[in-house]
Design a protein around this motif. Sequence first.
Motif, PDB file in Angstrom:
ATOM      1  N   SER A  25     -51.884 -13.124  11.645  1.00  0.00           N
ATOM      2  CA  SER A  25     -51.677 -13.768  12.947  1.00  0.00           C
ATOM      3  C   SER A  25     -52.384 -12.949  14.019  1.00  0.00           C
ATOM      4  O   SER A  25     -52.419 -11.721  13.961  1.00  0.00           O
ATOM      5  N   VAL A 135     -54.030 -17.139   5.172  1.00  0.00           N
ATOM      6  CA  VAL A 135     -53.771 -18.135   6.216  1.00  0.00           C
ATOM      7  C   VAL A 135     -53.997 -17.446   7.556  1.00  0.00           C
ATOM      8  O   VAL A 135     -53.653 -16.274   7.726  1.00  0.00           O
ATOM      9  N   ALA A 137     -53.611 -17.626  11.920  1.00  0.00           N
ATOM     10  CA  ALA A 137     -52.881 -18.284  13.008  1.00  0.00           C
ATOM     11  C   ALA A 137     -53.046 -17.506  14.296  1.00  0.00           C
ATOM     12  O   ALA A 137     -53.186 -16.275  14.282  1.00  0.00           O
ATOM     13  N   HIS A 144     -48.724 -24.208  24.612  1.00  0.00           N
ATOM     14  CA  HIS A 144     -49.428 -24.951  23.562  1.00  0.00           C
ATOM     15  C   HIS A 144     -50.806 -25.438  24.011  1.00  0.00           C
ATOM     16  O   HIS A 144     -51.803 -25.247  23.312  1.00  0.00           O
ATOM     17  N   ASP A 156     -62.248 -24.796  12.319  1.00  0.00           N
ATOM     18  CA  ASP A 156     -61.294 -24.829  11.199  1.00  0.00           C
ATOM     19  C   ASP A 156     -61.063 -23.440  10.594  1.00  0.00           C
ATOM     20  O   ASP A 156     -60.386 -23.309   9.572  1.00  0.00           O
ATOM     21  N   ASP A 159     -56.141 -21.726  11.158  1.00  0.00           N
ATOM     22  CA  ASP A 159     -55.291 -22.733  10.519  1.00  0.00           C
ATOM     23  C   ASP A 159     -54.166 -23.244  11.418  1.00  0.00           C
ATOM     24  O   ASP A 159     -53.844 -24.422  11.396  1.00  0.00           O
ATOM     25  N   HIS A 160     -53.521 -22.326  12.175  1.00  0.00           N
ATOM     26  CA  HIS A 160     -52.322 -22.714  12.920  1.00  0.00           C
ATOM     27  C   HIS A 160     -52.303 -22.097  14.308  1.00  0.00           C
ATOM     28  O   HIS A 160     -52.915 -21.052  14.541  1.00  0.00           O
ATOM     29  N   LEU A 162     -49.402 -20.810  16.918  1.00  0.00           N
ATOM     30  CA  LEU A 162     -47.978 -20.536  17.147  1.00  0.00           C
ATOM     31  C   LEU A 162     -47.821 -20.056  18.586  1.00  0.00           C
ATOM     32  O   LEU A 162     -48.333 -19.002  18.955  1.00  0.00           O
ATOM     33  N   GLU A 183     -41.846 -21.665  11.666  1.00  0.00           N
ATOM     34  CA  GLU A 183     -42.779 -22.804  11.696  1.00  0.00           C
ATOM     35  C   GLU A 183     -43.603 -22.931  10.422  1.00  0.00           C
ATOM     36  O   GLU A 183     -44.035 -24.031  10.070  1.00  0.00           O
ATOM     37  N   LEU A 184     -43.894 -21.805   9.751  1.00  0.00           N
ATOM     38  CA  LEU A 184     -44.771 -21.866   8.562  1.00  0.00           C
ATOM     39  C   LEU A 184     -44.061 -21.443   7.281  1.00  0.00           C
ATOM     40  O   LEU A 184     -44.667 -21.462   6.207  1.00  0.00           O
TER      41      LEU A 184
END
Lengths: 242, 242
Positions: A25, A135, A137, A144, A156, A159-160, A162, A183-184
């Motif tokens: 992250s 992954v 993030a 947001h 891309d 991926d996420h 948060l 969330e994941l």
Amino acid sequence: MDTGSNRRRNLEGEVAKLVTIKLVSFDVYMALIDIQGSLTPVTAAALDLDTEAADEFVRLWRAKQMERAAASNSLGLGRTLFRDCTRMGLDYVLARHGIDLPDDQRRELVSAWDAIRPWPEAIELVGEVKNRGYVTAILSNGDHDMLAALAKPFGDKMDHILSAESAGVYKPHPAVYDLPETELKIAKADVLHVAGSGNDVMGAIATGMRCYWSNRNGDRVIDTTYVPTGEGADLTGVLELL
Amino acid sequence: MDTGSNRRRNLEGEVAKLVTIKLVSFDVYMALIDIQGSLTPVTAAALDLDTEAADEFVRLWRAKQMERAAASNSLGLGRTLFRDCTRMGLDYVLARHGIDLPDDQRRELVSAWDAIRPWPEAIELVGEVKNRGYVTAILSNGDHDMLAALAKPFGDKMDHILSAESAGVYKPHPAVYDLPETELKIAKADVLHVAGSGNDVMGAIATGMRCYWSNRNGDRVIDTTYVPTGEGADLTGVLELL
């Protein structure tokens, strides 16, 4: 007792801990993007300031934005939107400078926070982390919509997203560092967080995450009981922990 | 409808609200005492810095002390002692300046926070508030022992010491502004708080207290939805609200 063998087992334990990483992250506003480099020219142009004055302006703006966010955690009245903290920070610095700016120009300056550029190595680094099978993030104090805008250049590779908005508080509150789990469904023990500030290091380490500090300004954590797992002058050091 | 009479009744209502004041609580570190004026010469002497450098040093020290206190509220691991925040702030600034100082000299500099002098008008002002029949109290982020030391010059003019240590959090958390109620059984509606910073104004007003801001540096609240009841360049304006 074979001390050498014990030492090897401990080392293997350390390595075993590290290889459980599933998610990397990334903090945004300090770790991935360049606030000063992006906002200084915009501010200089909008307010007719020289580069040095604009640089100072942006520094105080950022400080007041973060001060208001910290107050949001303390006041216990819910999370003030980060965009509103950003606007209040701007209004504060304008007032201190005695600059009267129309509302639409203030809105434009706040919108400039949606177009802050990634650090030179950031996009490739995130891509490499993803190529290695992790992954990826964003894990940030931004709202947001602000984070969605900042994620665009990563395409891309990211991926996420948060957002502290989901947690209802700001870092270093533990609820923000809970987001990978809530969330994941990825446990803290499986996360390497890439922090951009000492405050973020403190929060991530306090909550039990591993944490790499992309420490561009050679800063220092105020509370040295919180030691980052790794540290370097830019993002590339992340790869050494993977 | 007699608008004139309604207006008078509203005004009488305002006055009636004000005369319910029973307690005047004072912030210490900004409102009552002079951090920069007291610590700059001490720091200059201890570290062999010129006045300008020492002034800068103390400013950053104070900022980092407060940053660590704010983090304490967010981390949710209990209240880090204010003396420890003060020590961490000092260590931070020393490290940034590349100054290596023995532990006993660091302790001495932290102890200098117990001997910060009141602003020139502070003792007389607190005495006058007490003479007019109000209960007086310190309401501050400092630890009990730090506040006991700072209260000494005020002698029996200061009735009570309310420390954030009892609340387990720092301002602007509402639990600190609850202390007059929990410790002295004096309702918020009967308190006038004298704030020394915009952060303190925000906390006091958010919790429903009235608040006078002794705003020596001509600062501004970051979030202008929190308007102090009164404001002035020093403490003397408090009397106009009594």
